[in-house]
Design an enzyme around this catalytic site. Structure first.
Site, mmCIF file in Angstrom:
data_model
loop_
_atom_site.group_PDB
_atom_site.id
_atom_site.type_symbol
_atom_site.label_atom_id
_atom_site.label_comp_id
_atom_site.label_asym_id
_atom_site.label_seq_id
_atom_site.Cartn_x
_atom_site.Cartn_y
_atom_site.Cartn_z
ATOM 1 N N GLU A 25 0.848 -1.204 0.000
ATOM 2 C CA GLU A 25 0.000 0.000 0.000
ATOM 3 C C GLU A 25 0.884 1.255 0.000
ATOM 4 O O GLU A 25 1.918 1.292 0.671
ATOM 5 C CB GLU A 25 -0.848 -0.036 1.281
ATOM 6 C CG GLU A 25 -1.776 1.146 1.500
ATOM 7 C CD GLU A 25 -2.550 1.027 2.821
ATOM 8 O OE1 GLU A 25 -2.240 0.113 3.628
ATOM 9 O OE2 GLU A 25 -3.480 1.830 3.030
ATOM 10 N N LYS A 36 -9.267 2.706 -2.277
ATOM 11 C CA LYS A 36 -9.568 2.086 -0.984
ATOM 12 C C LYS A 36 -10.901 2.592 -0.426
ATOM 13 O O LYS A 36 -11.075 3.796 -0.201
ATOM 14 C CB LYS A 36 -8.435 2.382 -0.008
ATOM 15 C CG LYS A 36 -8.513 1.645 1.327
ATOM 16 C CD LYS A 36 -7.260 1.972 2.169
ATOM 17 C CE LYS A 36 -7.213 1.157 3.461
ATOM 18 N NZ LYS A 36 -5.968 1.460 4.224
ATOM 19 N N CYS A 61 -5.395 -3.267 2.640
ATOM 20 C CA CYS A 61 -5.221 -3.262 4.099
ATOM 21 C C CYS A 61 -6.546 -3.386 4.871
ATOM 22 O O CYS A 61 -7.148 -4.448 4.888
ATOM 23 C CB CYS A 61 -4.449 -2.002 4.491
ATOM 24 S SG CYS A 61 -3.686 -2.066 6.125
#
Lengths: 290, 290
Positions: B47, B117, B150
């Protein structure tokens, strides 16, 4: 009186016998008594603990089934009253002209709830109707619990819905079968079921308490490895052995589940959800656009 | 030419430096070259691999950001073309007056997709807009992949939607932080992130390939432990060490994911879903009735 969120949970791992209702009630009672002697407040028995698993005919299935009210009037209900226990126990539920793979929640006062398995595994589809209760949480003196049964754990929607409905612990009566991996357990002695419990716990910040059966029934091998997992995904107790009876007793504080969800002012694992992006979860797999 | 569902996946674990775009591109390129030399078809970087993680000011965040098209024109895109590679790489995406914590999918032909995200963790909310792409799967020569970043892994809805949209592998650029357990790893050397990967894999019958960063940035400690998990939840490669660079190279056959979903005529893990019971997943946590 001060209320407390701490309770002692007992997971009972043993071998029910298909079709032997009186024998299975006796074995379950033996474990409930052991659990009570260990200080248990909540006892979990395996899936279909009263009936056994591998039905072969409709009459056999019918004779091993009972209503939830009948189950709560057996010795299991008596032991709950006698010891002030709560019990989650799998049974084959007769309900009108239908039969469900169900779990009863029995309190010291009697029947407190029923969950009917939503996701039927393999040949269960021949003998049971798909559950119609949805995914409900129940208020206990220490906090809220939900119930899933075995294969339900492979449907992340189910555990998620229980967590959204306030469940701090998910009790899982189960009959994990020797699975489709080459070996039932990995080098650490964990089954796929143990990992499924950890996954559900990690993703939802709930305790997961799974009581599995052992033994072989008409060629179907069950794999034990009962376990209790914490809201951070840590294995608190177990996995129990692959074979052999086991009683896993653990004290848990359900408030841990609530604390695990809001860890900083900007980190709220439930508030951070994005439901506006989740609409296709209500579609069938073959209708969701790629 | 025969089509094949087997490919070699390389997970790159290293330490980006916050704000050092040229340095981070150079480090990423070093890993992509190593991965190519190891026969990789698909390379996953962490990330925010291009930008670093812990922004402290708006100008700093702005100067470490670029558009997806710009990223695909860097050395990373050149290496994809030169080696016939696909790349999944985290970057801070400049998009008009917004900024996203994104991952680009770059093919040998150039930019192939972007995932923004959806679930922002903690202080990320100060510097990024919540992703607006939803959860999309992408067709590669070997099968379909999805991307999560994540904290997305802690929202079971996200991996589920990718699986329903045909993803056979979920690539996870990640920056797992030292978490809220007393120790980052358990006695087996696994972080919560590794268990989250196993959970998502088990519940959705997908590969999960997570490339994490290492090191400390402005007091935030990252925990490595990158891993590749199979559709039965088995740990195929890793976890990598908690600290130290690591390149995890694994050959996987994506058809395993499809086989894992339909194991007997009466056992279809996607067909067995009960969407009619899932409606409350579209509610916010505080509006779902108990």
């Amino acid at each position: 009186m001060e209320s407390s969120s701490s309770l002692t949970v007992a997971l009972c791992q043993y071998e029910p016998r298909v079709g032997d209702l009186p024998g299975n009630l006796a074995t379950g009672s033996r474990f409930i008594k052991q659990a009570a002697a260990s200080g248990a407040d909540l006892v979990v028995l395996p899936e279909l603990a009263a009936s056994g698993y591998t039905f072969q005919s409709e009459p056999e299935a019918a004779s091993a089934s009972q209503t939830a009210e009948e189950l709560a009037l057996t010795g299991w209900g008596e032991l709950c009253r006698e010891h002030g226990l709560w019990l989650v126990a799998g049974f084959s539920e007769a309900a009108g002209d239908r039969r469900y793979n169900s779990a009863a929640l029995i309190s010291p006062q009697g029947l407190a709830g029923v969950y009917r398995k939503a996701h039927l595994f393999n040949d269960e589809k021949l003998f049971f109707s798909p559950g119609d209760t949805g995914f409900l949480s129940f208020e206990l003196p220490w906090g809220r619990i939900g119930i899933l049964i075995c294969y339900d754990l492979w449907f992340p929607e189910a555990a998620r819905l229980l967590a959204l409905r306030g469940a701090e612990m998910i009790c899982v009566p189960t009959n994990w079968v020797a699975n489709f991996r080459r070996q039932a357990t990995d080098e650490r002695g964990w089954t796929m079921g143990d990992y499924a419990c950890v996954g559900a716990a990690t993703q939802n910040q709930v305790f997961v308490a799974a009581a599995d059966r052992i033994g072989e029934e008409r060629g179907v091998q069950f794999v034990g490895c009962s376990c209790l997992v914490g809201p951070d995904g840590s294995m608190l107790t177990g996995p129990a052995p692959l074979a052999g009876e086991s009683l896993l007793v653990t004290e848990v504080d359900l408030s841990w589940a609530r604390r695990a969800r809001r860890r900083t002012p900007r980190n709220d694992t439930f508030g951070d959800r994005r439901p506006e992006l989740y609409g296709d979860l209500l579609g069938r797999a073959d209708t969701v656009p790629w």
